[in-house]
Design an enzyme around this catalytic site. Structure first.
Site, PDB file in Angstrom:
ATOM      1  N   GLY A  33     101.019  75.294  52.552  1.00 53.12           N
ATOM      2  CA  GLY A  33     101.577  76.313  53.674  1.00 53.12           C
ATOM      3  C   GLY A  33     100.627  76.378  54.713  1.00 53.12           C
ATOM      4  O   GLY A  33      99.595  75.612  54.843  1.00 53.12           O
ATOM      5  N   ARG A  75      97.591  83.489  43.583  1.00 50.90           N
ATOM      6  CA  ARG A  75      97.960  84.657  42.956  1.00 50.90           C
ATOM      7  C   ARG A  75      97.343  84.198  41.320  1.00 50.90           C
ATOM      8  O   ARG A  75      97.689  83.091  41.002  1.00 50.90           O
ATOM      9  CB  ARG A  75      99.301  84.944  43.004  1.00 50.90           C
ATOM     10  CG  ARG A  75      99.616  85.881  44.364  1.00 50.90           C
ATOM     11  CD  ARG A  75      99.207  87.316  44.148  1.00 50.90           C
ATOM     12  NE  ARG A  75      99.507  87.890  45.409  1.00 50.90           N
ATOM     13  CZ  ARG A  75      98.831  88.165  46.181  1.00 50.90           C
ATOM     14  NH1 ARG A  75      97.568  87.335  46.517  1.00 50.90           N
ATOM     15  NH2 ARG A  75      99.049  88.770  47.485  1.00 50.90           N
ATOM     16  N   GLU A 107      95.085  92.286  37.744  1.00 52.34           N
ATOM     17  CA  GLU A 107      93.680  92.575  38.336  1.00 52.34           C
ATOM     18  C   GLU A 107      93.810  94.017  38.336  1.00 52.34           C
ATOM     19  O   GLU A 107      94.941  94.711  38.440  1.00 52.34           O
ATOM     20  CB  GLU A 107      93.980  92.078  40.033  1.00 52.34           C
ATOM     21  CG  GLU A 107      93.752  90.772  39.992  1.00 52.34           C
ATOM     22  CD  GLU A 107      94.011  90.381  41.377  1.00 52.34           C
ATOM     23  OE1 GLU A 107      94.198  90.909  42.441  1.00 52.34           O
ATOM     24  OE2 GLU A 107      94.026  89.011  41.575  1.00 52.34           O
ATOM     25  N   HIS A 113      88.835  89.172  44.171  1.00 55.40           N
ATOM     26  CA  HIS A 113      89.959  89.008  45.390  1.00 55.40           C
ATOM     27  C   HIS A 113      89.712  89.591  46.663  1.00 55.40           C
ATOM     28  O   HIS A 113      90.186  90.488  47.111  1.00 55.40           O
ATOM     29  CB  HIS A 113      91.289  89.785  44.746  1.00 55.40           C
ATOM     30  CG  HIS A 113      92.417  89.794  45.403  1.00 55.40           C
ATOM     31  ND1 HIS A 113      93.780  89.634  44.971  1.00 55.40           N
ATOM     32  CD2 HIS A 113      92.617  89.240  46.689  1.00 55.40           C
ATOM     33  CE1 HIS A 113      94.731  89.259  45.693  1.00 55.40           C
ATOM     34  NE2 HIS A 113      94.247  89.061  46.778  1.00 55.40           N
TER      35      HIS A 113
HETATM   36  C1  8YV Z   1      94.870  91.348  50.312  1.00 56.98           C
HETATM   37  C2  8YV Z   1      96.035  89.208  49.859  1.00 56.98           C
HETATM   38  O1  8YV Z   1      93.847  91.707  49.992  1.00 56.98           O
HETATM   39  O2  8YV Z   1      97.180  88.873  51.780  1.00 56.98           O
HETATM   40  C3  8YV Z   1      97.344  88.814  50.517  1.00 56.98           C
HETATM   41  O3  8YV Z   1      98.274  88.347  50.035  1.00 56.98           O
HETATM   42  O4  8YV Z   1      96.308  88.774  48.520  1.00 56.98           O
HETATM   43  C4  8YV Z   1      94.746  89.730  50.368  1.00 56.98           C
HETATM   44  O5  8YV Z   1      94.715  89.301  51.552  1.00 56.98           O
HETATM   45  C5  8YV Z   1      95.777  92.096  49.654  1.00 56.98           C
HETATM   46  O6  8YV Z   1      97.360  91.738  49.977  1.00 56.98           O
HETATM   47  C6  8YV Z   1      95.848  93.409  50.161  1.00 56.98           C
HETATM   48  O7  8YV Z   1      96.569  94.302  49.426  1.00 56.98           O
END
Ligand code: 8YV
Length: 330
Positions: free
Chosen positions: A170, A249, A278, A296
């Protein structure tokens, strides 16, 4: 958003918005400050007892929920918000939100795509280099005094010119592939749909992708469809010289299978920014010198988080103005 007929809010926020916006979980500080000052947003309590009382008192008046990719509007919470009309999520991934229920109820959801592609791709390359060239392990070696004591650090693995597999070509996957072209890497990929114009080699399954490459980089979206895509068989296919990088993920990889594969040498090493539960990182991984563990932080730069905050707030403002989102998820 439909016409609002409820009483004017007690705060100075625009009529029809205050008390109808709910913050779910911790969000970026800029977003949190704006939610409070501009929208008089309510905050969903974390304590289960307080949350229950809060939902009994306010659940029916919430029109818009603002959440993050980490803590979203899950199945149960969404059921408790019968007047919900929109969800604004901070982050590109929205697997923490029950988007199936949202679609059934006609509730649009926004995320923050594109603005974080570069930083997440940079993080993937950092993990790629660290995993193969063992940068973090070398740093630990120097700090421990072993170099000063006369020991030499073991040889590592060449990062230039490898065959690299991208699982999920993607926006972020493509940004990673583009960077690795500069390292002279041959790029293979697996995706739900083949990308004929990409110039990269398509592999029809994750197992065949793993078999074909030296390093497998996971860049697929989370959620039920991708859960466990990389399991014991795929790790075996990657092989004892193979490395895994995951910036997507934790759920995309079977974490127990990964720990077992690293422990018994089924694969050589891993670079991880994400985990199944997490912030819990399996204890066994912390003991392994061939594993790089990040907390993360893929999108975690000042610049990108500011861009994400701007986009999340632009979605919220537009939704409260005309009922549309700037970046709906589909
Ligand atoms: C963020 C992420 O830290 O964008 C995403 O999907 O995993 C990260 O960029 C996270 O979503 C913030 O909650």
């Amino acid at each position: 958003m439909t016409t609002d007929t409820s009483p004017a809010p007690a705060t100075g926020a625009p009529s029809g918005t205050a008390q109808h916006v709910l913050r779910v979980g911790p969000v970026n500080p800029t977003v949190a400050a704006a939610l409070d000052a501009e929208f008089g947003a309510l905050v969903l309590p974390e304590d289960p007892g307080e949350r229950e009382t809060f939902l009994e008192d306010h659940g029916e008046e919430i029109r818009v929920a603002v959440c993050s990719g980490r803590i979203g509007v899950d199945t149960e919470l969404m059921r408790r918000l019968p007047a919900l009309e929109g969800i604004v999520s901070f982050g590109v991934g929205y697997d923490s939100t029950d988007v199936g229920q949202a679609a059934e109820r006609g509730i649009p959801v926004s995320n923050t795509p594109e603005v974080l592609n570069d930083c997440v791709a940079d993080t993937a390359v950092a993990l790629y280099l660290d995993t193969l060239r063992r940068v973090s392990a070398s740093d630990r070696f120097v700090r421990s005094g072993r170099w000063a004591a006369g020991e030499g650090f073991p040889l590592t693995t060449r990062a230039t010119g490898r065959t690299v597999g991208i699982l999920g070509l993607g926006r972020i996957g493509a940004a990673i592939a583009h960077r690795l072209e500069a390292f002279g890497c041959a790029i293979h990929y697996h995706n739900r749909r083949e990308r004929p114009g990409s110039g990269y080699t398509y592999q029809p399954s994750v197992r065949e992708l793993a078999e074909a490459v030296d390093v497998l980089i996971v860049a697929a979206s989370g959620g039920p469809e991708s859960a466990g895509l990389v399991g014991a068989a795929e790790l075996r296919a990657l092989g004892p010289q193979g490395h895994l990088v995951n910036i997507a993920r934790g759920t995309v990889v079977d974490e127990s299978a990964l720990v077992a594969a690293l422990a018994d040498g089924t694969i050589a090493g891993a670079g991880l920014d994400v985990y199944a539960d997490e912030p819990h990182v399996p204890e066994a991984l912390l003991e392994m010198d061939q594993v790089v563990v990040l907390p993360h932080v893929g999108s975690g730069t000042h610049e990108t988080r500011a861009d994400m905050a701007r986009l999340a707030l632009a979605n919220l403002r537009q939704f409260l103005t005309d009922g549309t989102l700037v970046t709906p998820i589909s």
